[in-house]
Design a protein around this motif. Structure first.
Motif, PDB file in Angstrom:
ATOM      1  N   UNK A 235       0.868  -1.353  -0.080  1.00 32.27           N
ATOM      2  CA  UNK A 235       0.012  -0.082   0.000  1.00 32.27           C
ATOM      3  C   UNK A 235       0.813   1.256   0.104  1.00 32.27           C
ATOM      4  N   UNK A 236       2.022   1.359   0.628  1.00 33.92           N
ATOM      5  CA  UNK A 236       2.934   2.243   0.822  1.00 33.92           C
ATOM      6  C   UNK A 236       3.257   2.637  -0.563  1.00 33.92           C
TER       7      UNK A 236
ATOM      8  N   UNK B 249       1.752   9.696  -6.044  1.00 28.69           N
ATOM      9  CA  UNK B 249       1.842  11.052  -5.608  1.00 28.69           C
ATOM     10  C   UNK B 249       1.630  11.345  -4.118  1.00 28.69           C
ATOM     11  N   UNK B 250       0.975  10.342  -3.351  1.00 26.19           N
ATOM     12  CA  UNK B 250       0.430  10.438  -2.127  1.00 26.19           C
ATOM     13  C   UNK B 250       1.628  10.467  -1.062  1.00 26.19           C
TER      14      UNK B 250
ATOM     15  N   UNK C 264      14.590   7.604   0.669  1.00 23.08           N
ATOM     16  CA  UNK C 264      15.086   6.460  -0.070  1.00 23.08           C
ATOM     17  C   UNK C 264      13.845   5.958  -1.156  1.00 23.08           C
ATOM     18  N   UNK C 265      12.412   6.155  -0.335  1.00 24.40           N
ATOM     19  CA  UNK C 265      11.461   5.717  -1.565  1.00 24.40           C
ATOM     20  C   UNK C 265      11.164   6.517  -2.549  1.00 24.40           C
ATOM     21  N   UNK C 266      11.000   7.712  -2.264  1.00 25.85           N
ATOM     22  CA  UNK C 266      10.756   8.821  -3.209  1.00 25.85           C
ATOM     23  C   UNK C 266      11.993   8.803  -4.199  1.00 25.85           C
TER      24      UNK C 266
END
Ligand code: PNS
Length: 162
Positions: free
Chosen positions: A130-131, A138-139, A152-154
């Motif tokens: 979900x993340x 874009x959330x 790091x995820x972005x």
């Protein structure tokens, strides 16, 4: 010494995982976070990246080690002479899958026990999938990710689209 293994894909590690790890580390003498190498879920992050993120996020929690495993979880435990698996249970929907997995692991090795920990309600809806979906679209939900993991995820999602 009581050691337990907390297995998973950790793609990426979330506050839901952190909550289980922190609580498990208070109950067991040592918790080994075992990151699955060959996840069938086609992970966003490489195994090295997932391990590095788990190490960063858990560096301040005492009695925690991070390792990798591939193949059968039960074999990994046997090789290390450990007989406890920790699993987090978020909701009833997790139960059937986790129940059959625990029974199958017990069938493979009768000495292995699966300990279930109920995820705290504020993380009951949270999953790495979900993340990833939220961030891809874009959330933002920084309170659901450990420090640094959001950045790091972005970066990963932005570089995957370049
Ligand atoms: O974070 P995940 O992806 O939900 O974790 C699932 C995991 C790694 C715990 C599970 O897929 C696993 O144990 N895989 C290893 C292979 C195995 O032992 N399968 C169980 C057969 S019953």
């Amino acid at each position: 010494m009581r050691t337990a293994v907390y297995p998973g894909s950790f793609d990426p590690i979330t506050m839901g995982h952190m909550n289980i790890i922190e609580r498990a580390a208070k109950v067991f003498d040592e918790v080994i976070i075992a990151v699955l190498v060959n996840s069938s879920k086609n992970p966003l992050f490489t195994i090295q990246e997932r391990v590095e993120m788990v190490k960063q996020a858990t560096s301040k929690i005492p009695h925690v080690k991070v390792e990798t495993f591939s193949g059968l979880l039960v074999k990994y435990l046997e090789e290390k002479n450990i007989n406890v698996i920790i699993k987090g249970l978020r909701a009833v929907t997790d139960f059937e899958y986790e129940y059959s997995m625990a029974l199958m692991n017990k069938k493979l090795n009768h000495n292995i026990e699966t300990f279930f920990m109920i995820t705290e309600d504020k993380y009951a809806f949270l999953s790495s999938s979900k993340i990833k979906e939220i961030y891809r679209l874009g959330g933002r939900a920084p309170e659901l990710l450990p420090d640094n993991i959001e950045r790091i995820l972005i970066e990963k999602i932005e570089s995957a689209w370049k």
